[in-house]
Design a protein around this motif. Structure first.
Motif, PDB file in Angstrom:
ATOM      1  N   MET A 348    -101.115 -39.605 -40.428  1.00 44.55           N
ATOM      2  CA  MET A 348    -101.502 -40.767 -39.659  1.00 44.55           C
ATOM      3  C   MET A 348    -100.268 -41.517 -39.162  1.00 44.55           C
ATOM      4  O   MET A 348    -100.195 -41.957 -38.029  1.00 44.55           O
ATOM      5  CB  MET A 348    -102.335 -41.668 -40.550  1.00 44.55           C
ATOM      6  CG  MET A 348    -103.243 -42.581 -39.810  1.00 44.55           C
ATOM      7  SD  MET A 348    -104.012 -43.684 -40.983  1.00 44.55           S
ATOM      8  CE  MET A 348    -102.624 -44.632 -41.551  1.00 44.55           C
ATOM      9  N   VAL A 349     -99.310 -41.629 -40.073  1.00 47.20           N
ATOM     10  CA  VAL A 349     -98.077 -42.324 -39.746  1.00 47.20           C
ATOM     11  C   VAL A 349     -97.398 -41.644 -38.565  1.00 47.20           C
ATOM     12  O   VAL A 349     -97.034 -42.277 -37.569  1.00 47.20           O
ATOM     13  CB  VAL A 349     -97.150 -42.335 -40.978  1.00 47.20           C
ATOM     14  CG1 VAL A 349     -95.747 -42.717 -40.583  1.00 47.20           C
ATOM     15  CG2 VAL A 349     -97.696 -43.291 -42.026  1.00 47.20           C
ATOM     16  N   SER A 350     -97.259 -40.328 -38.684  1.00 46.13           N
ATOM     17  CA  SER A 350     -96.582 -39.594 -37.627  1.00 46.13           C
ATOM     18  C   SER A 350     -97.271 -39.797 -36.288  1.00 46.13           C
ATOM     19  O   SER A 350     -96.624 -39.909 -35.256  1.00 46.13           O
ATOM     20  CB  SER A 350     -96.564 -38.101 -37.949  1.00 46.13           C
ATOM     21  OG  SER A 350     -96.070 -37.919 -39.233  1.00 46.13           O
ATOM     22  N   GLU A 351     -98.583 -39.859 -36.316  1.00 40.80           N
ATOM     23  CA  GLU A 351     -99.309 -40.024 -35.060  1.00 40.80           C
ATOM     24  C   GLU A 351     -99.010 -41.374 -34.415  1.00 40.80           C
ATOM     25  O   GLU A 351     -98.850 -41.475 -33.207  1.00 40.80           O
ATOM     26  CB  GLU A 351    -100.819 -39.893 -35.299  1.00 40.80           C
ATOM     27  CG  GLU A 351    -101.253 -38.443 -35.220  1.00 40.80           C
ATOM     28  CD  GLU A 351    -102.648 -38.226 -35.777  1.00 40.80           C
ATOM     29  OE1 GLU A 351    -103.389 -39.221 -35.942  1.00 40.80           O
ATOM     30  OE2 GLU A 351    -102.983 -37.060 -36.041  1.00 40.80           O
ATOM     31  N   LYS A 352     -98.915 -42.383 -35.260  1.00 40.01           N
ATOM     32  CA  LYS A 352     -98.639 -43.714 -34.715  1.00 40.01           C
ATOM     33  C   LYS A 352     -97.244 -43.793 -34.100  1.00 40.01           C
ATOM     34  O   LYS A 352     -97.019 -44.534 -33.152  1.00 40.01           O
ATOM     35  CB  LYS A 352     -98.767 -44.773 -35.809  1.00 40.01           C
ATOM     36  CG  LYS A 352    -100.203 -45.115 -36.123  1.00 40.01           C
ATOM     37  CD  LYS A 352    -100.247 -46.274 -37.097  1.00 40.01           C
ATOM     38  CE  LYS A 352    -101.682 -46.637 -37.414  1.00 40.01           C
ATOM     39  NZ  LYS A 352    -101.749 -47.553 -38.556  1.00 40.01           N
ATOM     40  N   VAL A 353     -96.326 -43.038 -34.694  1.00 41.83           N
ATOM     41  CA  VAL A 353     -94.969 -43.028 -34.136  1.00 41.83           C
ATOM     42  C   VAL A 353     -94.982 -42.258 -32.823  1.00 41.83           C
ATOM     43  O   VAL A 353     -94.426 -42.687 -31.814  1.00 41.83           O
ATOM     44  CB  VAL A 353     -93.970 -42.377 -35.114  1.00 41.83           C
ATOM     45  CG1 VAL A 353     -92.568 -42.377 -34.523  1.00 41.83           C
ATOM     46  CG2 VAL A 353     -93.969 -43.111 -36.444  1.00 41.83           C
ATOM     47  N   ALA A 354     -95.669 -41.121 -32.841  1.00 43.13           N
ATOM     48  CA  ALA A 354     -95.669 -40.255 -31.670  1.00 43.13           C
ATOM     49  C   ALA A 354     -96.397 -40.881 -30.486  1.00 43.13           C
ATOM     50  O   ALA A 354     -96.022 -40.676 -29.335  1.00 43.13           O
ATOM     51  CB  ALA A 354     -96.296 -38.909 -32.029  1.00 43.13           C
ATOM     52  N   SER A 355     -97.443 -41.651 -30.774  1.00 46.10           N
ATOM     53  CA  SER A 355     -98.206 -42.228 -29.667  1.00 46.10           C
ATOM     54  C   SER A 355     -97.517 -43.465 -29.106  1.00 46.10           C
ATOM     55  O   SER A 355     -97.870 -43.961 -28.050  1.00 46.10           O
ATOM     56  CB  SER A 355     -99.599 -42.616 -30.154  1.00 46.10           C
ATOM     57  OG  SER A 355     -99.486 -43.741 -31.019  1.00 46.10           O
ATOM     58  N   GLY A 356     -96.563 -43.987 -29.849  1.00 40.67           N
ATOM     59  CA  GLY A 356     -95.877 -45.185 -29.379  1.00 40.67           C
ATOM     60  C   GLY A 356     -96.571 -46.459 -29.832  1.00 40.67           C
ATOM     61  O   GLY A 356     -96.139 -47.567 -29.516  1.00 40.67           O
ATOM     62  N   GLU A 357     -97.631 -46.300 -30.614  1.00 39.40           N
ATOM     63  CA  GLU A 357     -98.360 -47.474 -31.090  1.00 39.40           C
ATOM     64  C   GLU A 357     -97.460 -48.334 -31.979  1.00 39.40           C
ATOM     65  O   GLU A 357     -97.474 -49.556 -31.908  1.00 39.40           O
ATOM     66  CB  GLU A 357     -99.599 -47.015 -31.865  1.00 39.40           C
ATOM     67  CG  GLU A 357    -100.510 -48.167 -32.283  1.00 39.40           C
ATOM     68  CD  GLU A 357    -101.601 -47.705 -33.242  1.00 39.40           C
ATOM     69  OE1 GLU A 357    -102.004 -46.519 -33.154  1.00 39.40           O
ATOM     70  OE2 GLU A 357    -102.024 -48.517 -34.088  1.00 39.40           O
ATOM     71  N   SER A 358     -96.666 -47.658 -32.830  1.00 42.27           N
ATOM     72  CA  SER A 358     -95.746 -48.394 -33.690  1.00 42.27           C
ATOM     73  C   SER A 358     -94.492 -48.720 -32.912  1.00 42.27           C
ATOM     74  O   SER A 358     -93.822 -47.833 -32.396  1.00 42.27           O
ATOM     75  CB  SER A 358     -95.363 -47.554 -34.897  1.00 42.27           C
ATOM     76  OG  SER A 358     -96.498 -47.272 -35.628  1.00 42.27           O
ATOM     77  N   LYS A 359     -94.191 -49.998 -32.876  1.00 42.22           N
ATOM     78  CA  LYS A 359     -93.018 -50.425 -32.119  1.00 42.22           C
ATOM     79  C   LYS A 359     -91.769 -50.435 -32.986  1.00 42.22           C
ATOM     80  O   LYS A 359     -90.675 -50.199 -32.511  1.00 42.22           O
ATOM     81  CB  LYS A 359     -93.245 -51.836 -31.569  1.00 42.22           C
ATOM     82  CG  LYS A 359     -94.438 -51.954 -30.665  1.00 42.22           C
ATOM     83  CD  LYS A 359     -94.169 -51.221 -29.361  1.00 42.22           C
ATOM     84  CE  LYS A 359     -95.305 -51.415 -28.387  1.00 42.22           C
ATOM     85  NZ  LYS A 359     -95.900 -50.123 -28.003  1.00 42.22           N
ATOM     86  N   LEU A 360     -91.965 -50.753 -34.262  1.00 37.25           N
ATOM     87  CA  LEU A 360     -90.819 -50.788 -35.168  1.00 37.25           C
ATOM     88  C   LEU A 360     -91.149 -49.894 -36.351  1.00 37.25           C
ATOM     89  O   LEU A 360     -92.134 -50.114 -37.046  1.00 37.25           O
ATOM     90  CB  LEU A 360     -90.557 -52.226 -35.642  1.00 37.25           C
ATOM     91  CG  LEU A 360     -89.531 -52.407 -36.753  1.00 37.25           C
ATOM     92  CD1 LEU A 360     -88.172 -51.833 -36.371  1.00 37.25           C
ATOM     93  CD2 LEU A 360     -89.382 -53.878 -37.111  1.00 37.25           C
ATOM     94  N   VAL A 361     -90.341 -48.861 -36.530  1.00 40.09           N
ATOM     95  CA  VAL A 361     -90.594 -47.901 -37.591  1.00 40.09           C
ATOM     96  C   VAL A 361     -89.465 -48.017 -38.598  1.00 40.09           C
ATOM     97  O   VAL A 361     -88.296 -47.872 -38.251  1.00 40.09           O
ATOM     98  CB  VAL A 361     -90.654 -46.464 -37.024  1.00 40.09           C
ATOM     99  CG1 VAL A 361     -91.029 -45.481 -38.108  1.00 40.09           C
ATOM    100  CG2 VAL A 361     -91.640 -46.397 -35.871  1.00 40.09           C
TER     101      VAL A 361
END
Ligand code: ADP
Ligand code: MG
Length: 678
Positions: A348-361
């Motif tokens: 799930m985490v990876s998906e949020k990074v890949a989709s750009g949803e997460s702005k700060l990782v």
């Protein structure tokens, strides 16, 4: 003559694969390597010394007639001895402990010979053991004159080393072309390349120290200069970084903070946001003592990136710190955007990074994982940069599709000379001003026998509802043992402070468990936190007012200072106890000073620059001749000259820079591995 300077030494006449291998072990692979393999000293063999003037300890050339020669020594150990006499009439014994049959043919009675060696006094006679020698008539250049003395690879004799280096340098001479512009040499008062090399390898007289230094400076300058050009050219060739223009969120963040920024923090934010707005990739180091408030500055940068449509990766050295940054960022940025913590390769985490949803990782080296792919990474922030290797930083930077901006943060000052070598051109922002209302931390040494005093102090803090760290350093070599004693200490403290909540945290624990304990400490539910050095960096609990460091003598100054910085973060007076068996100079410095800059400098002095720079920061700086500490001035000059030259001729395209450009390109290839993205 070699076809070019990168030809292997193996092709030098008289050097086969085997000898070449011996030289290779010393880093001498090519003809060019031999050129820069400089002698460590010189021997003056121009004038023979009369035997009557010889004294023990002297190294001298003696010329005389062989008046006696014989095999000596019995029982299978054949030794050889010859006696020389010169006009002074005094004898000199030459002695060989193990011998070569040809000696008898060289030291024929009545022959005039020239020998060189150190004089000893043995059984009332002057003696020279295993002298270097030459026949009376022909004296070869390998024997006479002023001879360079090189460090011998393995146990090769000086004669062999000299012959090989000399041969290589001599045959390279026709290939050597001056790479540096004449005007530059003149302006800097440096000699040309051939002169500098000849002075070292074929000196006509023994060069005096200043003359030799000038020749050496020329070679070191060239080494630094060529490297700086490589760095700067490489930087110019890089793709452009994203231009971030929406700084609206920065003001929103600043307004929402529970405190006012210090002037230095404001300045830092404006320098960084200005950089982010330019297409030139930022390479900035934010340097500020522990507790100076670097985190919020970096969050402002992340906000700017997010509003401009880019993601930010914040890399930290430990998981504990990742968790804390995550919580802090989530709290401060909650109005602005969601923040993500990368633990493992959760899908799930990876998906949020890949989709750009997460702005700060935020994460540790977990951010490097193959599975983590960013949508639009525009900014990389490295916290506690001194804890990362060059390669790790590079890996993260390579994750960005284009070139991201890079912001590094450190509490350990990096000498400018070092940053010049590692990054070429590193912009520096320093925060000196500390947030107001910070009380000084009282530091004292405590010895084993005073353990009761220590426990008394802990008890007082517990009663005042304040919190305490007790740190147990883990030393890598004895990690298991140390962990055992940390656990032992934990058990003891639990017993001593019954009724108080005492908890343990260490690096080997499962991360959920770690998080649970730290969270308890953060909320104030845990009074005493027994920890390994996992709490060294960044932990921020304002109600913690006492730091106890067990075995303080095992830790370095900067590390101790970092640990101490865990307290004194709130409004109450804090203390730091350094527990050790004996008082040490290091601990005393800490008791006296609370200034990270002063401490880093003392650390540098105590540990020596080599160690400070070499092992921790770069794994050796990889220069053949230059020493970035000793030759810091030359490095700075080289950097300035390189920048200046590139303004005049940006791609080094002018015909007069052709040789230089070729040199930069060849050497750069060899060095690349070693440099960060900058
Ligand atoms: P470091 O530079 O060591 O990383 P932090 O960023 O962790 O320091 O800041 C230390 C503490 O100081 C944090 O609790 C932070 O919220 C607080 N802080 C930062 N800036 C200020 C300020 N201008 N005034 C008061 N407190 C501040
Ligand atoms: Mg920090």
């Amino acid at each position: 003559m070699p076809s070019d300077l990168s030809t292997s030494l193996q092709y030098l006449k008289g050097v086969g694969p085997k000898l070449a291998e011996t030289f290779a072990k010393r880093g001498l692979f090519t003809f060019e390597d031999a050129l820069y393999y400089l002698p460590r000293t010189f021997e003056d063999r121009r004038q023979p010394t009369p035997i009557i003037r010889l004294v023990p300890g002297l190294k001298a050339v003696v010329r005389g007639k062989v008046v006696d020669s014989k095999w000596t020594g019995g029982r299978g150990r054949r030794q050889f001895e010859a006696t020389l006499k010169d006009a002074s009439g005094k004898p000199l014994t030459l002695h060989w402990f193990h011998t070569v049959p040809s000696l008898k043919d060289e030291f024929v009675l009545g022959r005039e010979v020239t020998v060189y060696g150190e004089i000893h006094f043995f059984r009332g006679r002057l003696q020279m053991n295993h002298p270097d020698f030459a026949g009376g008539e022909v004296i070869s250049p390998e024997f006479s004159g002023v001879l360079p003395v090189y460090t011998s690879p393995e146990n090769l004799s000086q004669k062999v080393v000299r012959k090989v280096v000399r041969g290589a340098v001599e045959s390279s001479m026709p290939l050597i072309q001056e790479p540096l512009p004449g005007a530059m040499l003149e302006r800097l008062g440096l000699c040309d390349l051939k002169t500098a090399l000849k002075m070292h390898h074929f000196p006509e007289t023994v060069p005096d120290a200043p003359t030799l230094r000038r020749a050496l400076d020329r070679l070191i300058f060239e080494e630094f200069f060529v490297f700086q050009l490589g760095l700067l050219l490489n930087r110019e060739r890089r793709a452009l970084a994203p231009v971030m223009q929406d700084s609206s969120g920065v003001n929103e963040l600043v307004k929402s903070l529970p405190f006012a920024l210090t002037g230095d923090q404001e300045r830092a934010i404006s320098e960084i946001t200005r950089d982010l707005g330019l297409p030139l990739p930022m390479t900035r180091l934010l340097q500020g003592d522990v507790g100076s408030g670097k985190t919020v500055v970096s969050l402002a940068a992340a906000v700017m990136a997010a509003r401009s449509g880019y993601q930010t990766a914040l890399m930290v050295p430990t998981e504990v710190l990742a968790i804390q940054h995550f919580q802090k960022a989530r709290e401060l940025l909650k109005e602005l955007f969601p923040v993500l913590l990368v633990h493992g390769a959760e899908k799930m985490v990876s998906e949020k990074v890949a989709s750009g949803e997460s702005k700060l990782v935020i994460g540790t080296h977990a951010l490097f994982q193959e599975a983590v792919r960013f949508h639009r990474l525009g900014l990389v922030i490295v916290d506690e940069q001194h804890r990362f290797g060059v390669r790790q930083r590079r890996e993260l930077i390579d994750k960005a599709a284009g070139v991201p901006h890079l912001l590094m943060m450190t509490a350990t000052p990096i000498p400018r000379t070092l940053s010049l070598t590692l990054y070429g051109d590193l912009d520096l922002t320093i925060i000196r001003e500390k947030p107001k209302a910070r009380l000084p931390i009282r530091t004292r040494m405590i010895f084993e026998r005073d353990r009761e005093t220590l426990y008394g102090a802990i008890r007082k803090r517990i009663e005042a509802r304040e919190q305490i760290y007790v740190v147990y350093p883990l030393v890598e070599e004895s990690e298991k043992l140390d962990l055992k004693s940390a656990i032992g200490m934990f058990e003891e403290l639990k017993k001593v402070f019954q009724g108080a909540s005492v908890e343990l945290v260490h690096g080997r624990m499962a991360s959920e468990e770690k998080e649970r304990v730290l969270d308890g400490f953060r909320r104030g539910a845990v009074s005493v936190l027994v920890a390994t050095t996992v709490v060294e960096v960044g932990i921020d609990v304002p109600n913690a007012t006492l730091m106890v460091i067990e075995h303080a003598e095992r830790l370095g100054l900067s590390q101790l200072h970092q640990l101490r910085g865990r307290v004194g973060r709130g409004t109450k007076a804090s203390e730091c106890f350094l527990v050790s068996k004996v008082p040490t100079q290091r601990l005393r410095i800490l008791v006296q000073s609370d200034d990270g800059f002063v401490i880093a400098e003392e650390d540098l002095k105590l540990r020596g620059a080599g160690e400070f720079l070499g092992t921790r920061q770069s794994g050796g700086t990889g220069f053949r001749l230059g020493d970035i500490v000793r030759d810091g001035r030359l490095l700075n000059t080289a950097h300035e000259e390189a920048s200046r030259l590139l303004v005049e001729d940006p791609g080094l395209e002018k015909p007069e820079h052709k040789i230089l450009k070729k040199m930069v390109e060849t050497r750069w290839k060899e060095k690349q591995d070693f440099v960060t993205g900058g």
